[in-house]
Scaffold this active site. Sequence first.
Site, mmCIF file in Angstrom:
data_model
loop_
_atom_site.group_PDB
_atom_site.id
_atom_site.type_symbol
_atom_site.label_atom_id
_atom_site.label_comp_id
_atom_site.label_asym_id
_atom_site.label_seq_id
_atom_site.Cartn_x
_atom_site.Cartn_y
_atom_site.Cartn_z
ATOM 1 N N ASP A 98 21.728 -49.522 -25.337
ATOM 2 C CA ASP A 98 21.763 -49.884 -26.759
ATOM 3 C C ASP A 98 20.861 -51.099 -26.985
ATOM 4 O O ASP A 98 19.667 -50.941 -27.280
ATOM 5 C CB ASP A 98 23.221 -50.128 -27.161
ATOM 6 C CG ASP A 98 23.407 -50.319 -28.665
ATOM 7 O OD1 ASP A 98 22.413 -50.492 -29.378
ATOM 8 O OD2 ASP A 98 24.554 -50.296 -29.126
ATOM 9 N N THR A 99 21.373 -52.344 -26.827
ATOM 10 C CA THR A 99 20.469 -53.498 -26.901
ATOM 11 C C THR A 99 19.633 -53.593 -25.624
ATOM 12 O O THR A 99 18.629 -54.317 -25.595
ATOM 13 C CB THR A 99 21.245 -54.827 -27.035
ATOM 14 O OG1 THR A 99 21.957 -55.075 -25.818
ATOM 15 C CG2 THR A 99 22.192 -54.808 -28.206
ATOM 16 N N THR B 165 22.594 -54.879 -20.854
ATOM 17 C CA THR B 165 23.367 -54.533 -19.647
ATOM 18 C C THR B 165 22.460 -53.951 -18.569
ATOM 19 O O THR B 165 22.507 -54.375 -17.405
ATOM 20 C CB THR B 165 24.484 -53.527 -20.018
ATOM 21 O OG1 THR B 165 25.297 -54.117 -21.024
ATOM 22 C CG2 THR B 165 25.325 -53.172 -18.799
ATOM 23 N N ARG C 296 38.177 -43.185 -23.640
ATOM 24 C CA ARG C 296 37.208 -42.895 -22.571
ATOM 25 C C ARG C 296 37.383 -41.481 -22.014
ATOM 26 O O ARG C 296 36.462 -40.895 -21.470
ATOM 27 C CB ARG C 296 37.341 -43.913 -21.434
ATOM 28 C CG ARG C 296 36.976 -45.355 -21.831
ATOM 29 C CD ARG C 296 36.844 -46.218 -20.588
ATOM 30 N NE ARG C 296 36.861 -47.645 -20.862
ATOM 31 C CZ ARG C 296 35.789 -48.391 -21.113
ATOM 32 N NH1 ARG C 296 34.599 -47.851 -21.161
ATOM 33 N NH2 ARG C 296 35.904 -49.696 -21.326
HETATM 34 O O1 PRP Z 1 22.656 -51.839 -23.957
HETATM 35 P P1 PRP Z 1 23.819 -52.732 -24.239
HETATM 36 O O2 PRP Z 1 23.802 -53.266 -25.631
HETATM 37 O O3 PRP Z 1 23.982 -53.818 -23.208
HETATM 38 O O4 PRP Z 1 25.137 -51.819 -24.225
HETATM 39 C C1 PRP Z 1 25.456 -50.962 -23.172
HETATM 40 C C2 PRP Z 1 26.711 -51.367 -22.451
HETATM 41 O O5 PRP Z 1 27.805 -51.531 -23.365
HETATM 42 C C3 PRP Z 1 28.966 -50.957 -22.803
HETATM 43 O O6 PRP Z 1 29.560 -51.864 -21.901
HETATM 44 P P2 PRP Z 1 30.746 -52.846 -22.275
HETATM 45 O O7 PRP Z 1 30.288 -54.261 -22.161
HETATM 46 O O8 PRP Z 1 31.366 -52.418 -23.571
HETATM 47 O O9 PRP Z 1 31.778 -52.591 -21.095
HETATM 48 P P3 PRP Z 1 32.461 -51.208 -20.641
HETATM 49 O O10 PRP Z 1 31.437 -50.493 -19.784
HETATM 50 O O11 PRP Z 1 33.632 -51.652 -19.842
HETATM 51 O O12 PRP Z 1 32.847 -50.415 -21.862
HETATM 52 C C4 PRP Z 1 28.423 -49.755 -22.079
HETATM 53 O O13 PRP Z 1 29.304 -49.280 -21.077
HETATM 54 C C5 PRP Z 1 27.114 -50.241 -21.504
HETATM 55 O O14 PRP Z 1 27.242 -50.732 -20.183
HETATM 56 N N1 GUN Z 2 31.725 -47.574 -26.602
HETATM 57 C C1 GUN Z 2 30.489 -47.987 -26.888
HETATM 58 N N2 GUN Z 2 29.955 -49.005 -26.213
HETATM 59 C C2 GUN Z 2 28.701 -49.379 -26.544
HETATM 60 N N3 GUN Z 2 27.939 -50.359 -26.034
HETATM 61 C C3 GUN Z 2 26.777 -50.320 -26.680
HETATM 62 N N4 GUN Z 2 26.746 -49.358 -27.617
HETATM 63 C C4 GUN Z 2 27.955 -48.752 -27.533
HETATM 64 C C5 GUN Z 2 28.541 -47.666 -28.243
HETATM 65 O O1 GUN Z 2 27.960 -47.043 -29.140
HETATM 66 N N5 GUN Z 2 29.808 -47.313 -27.874
#
Ligand code: PRP
Ligand code: GUN
Length: 174
Positions: free
Chosen positions: A103-104, A107, A164
Amino acid sequence: MTTQLDILVSAAQINQRVEELTAEIADRLDEEAVVIGLLQGAFVFMADVVRGLARHGKTPRTDFLWLSSYGDSHESGGRINVLADLQKPIGGRQVLIVDDVYDTGRTILFAKSYLASKGAREVLTCLLARKPLAAELPAPDYLGFDLPDRFLVGYGLDDAGRGRGLPDICAVKT
Ligand SMILES: O=P(O)(O)OC[C@H]1O[C@H](OP(=O)(O)OP(=O)(O)O)[C@H](O)[C@@H]1O
Ligand SMILES: Nc1nc2[nH]cnc2c(=O)[nH]1
């Protein structure tokens, strides 16, 4: 869940794409490769990826890295926290990162540099879904689906910790 959801990608479509992706990945992975899932979101996709790889003749080592930045929010907190580290060294190895959504990009970019700093020889990425913001960023090596800029839930993706286990990739109705 009481939240209203639209199905964007069905379980059957996911299965078919996993089959295609794992055929390609199996050709690229060497015998010492480690497949690393980013917790928590990747755990469902990871299970399908490693079983797809096995169908294509590869049974790599696996490990997990638990990263978090969203917490219960729909917006990135901006800072990536390492909640749990890898269990085994990866020095000199080819690694494949598996994650649910790009997304951004914070991560996956963090994970790539973190694993490189631990001595990985090559870092490949496999993302289930890419949202429009990330289309401006470096492409993943393997990508499941380009999806719209909506909050995704299901097939590993959560809404404040729930959802999930939904079999399809859904989007929260606004
Ligand atoms: O590209 P980004 O904006 O960084 O978003 C992507 C990350 O967001 C969520 O993680 P989150 O921090 O919600 O943890 P989770 O995996 O435990 O849901 C998802 O699992 C990705 O790892
Ligand atoms: N669950 C969830 N986590 C995210 N992290 C970044 N984008 C998303 C999204 O669309 N859904």
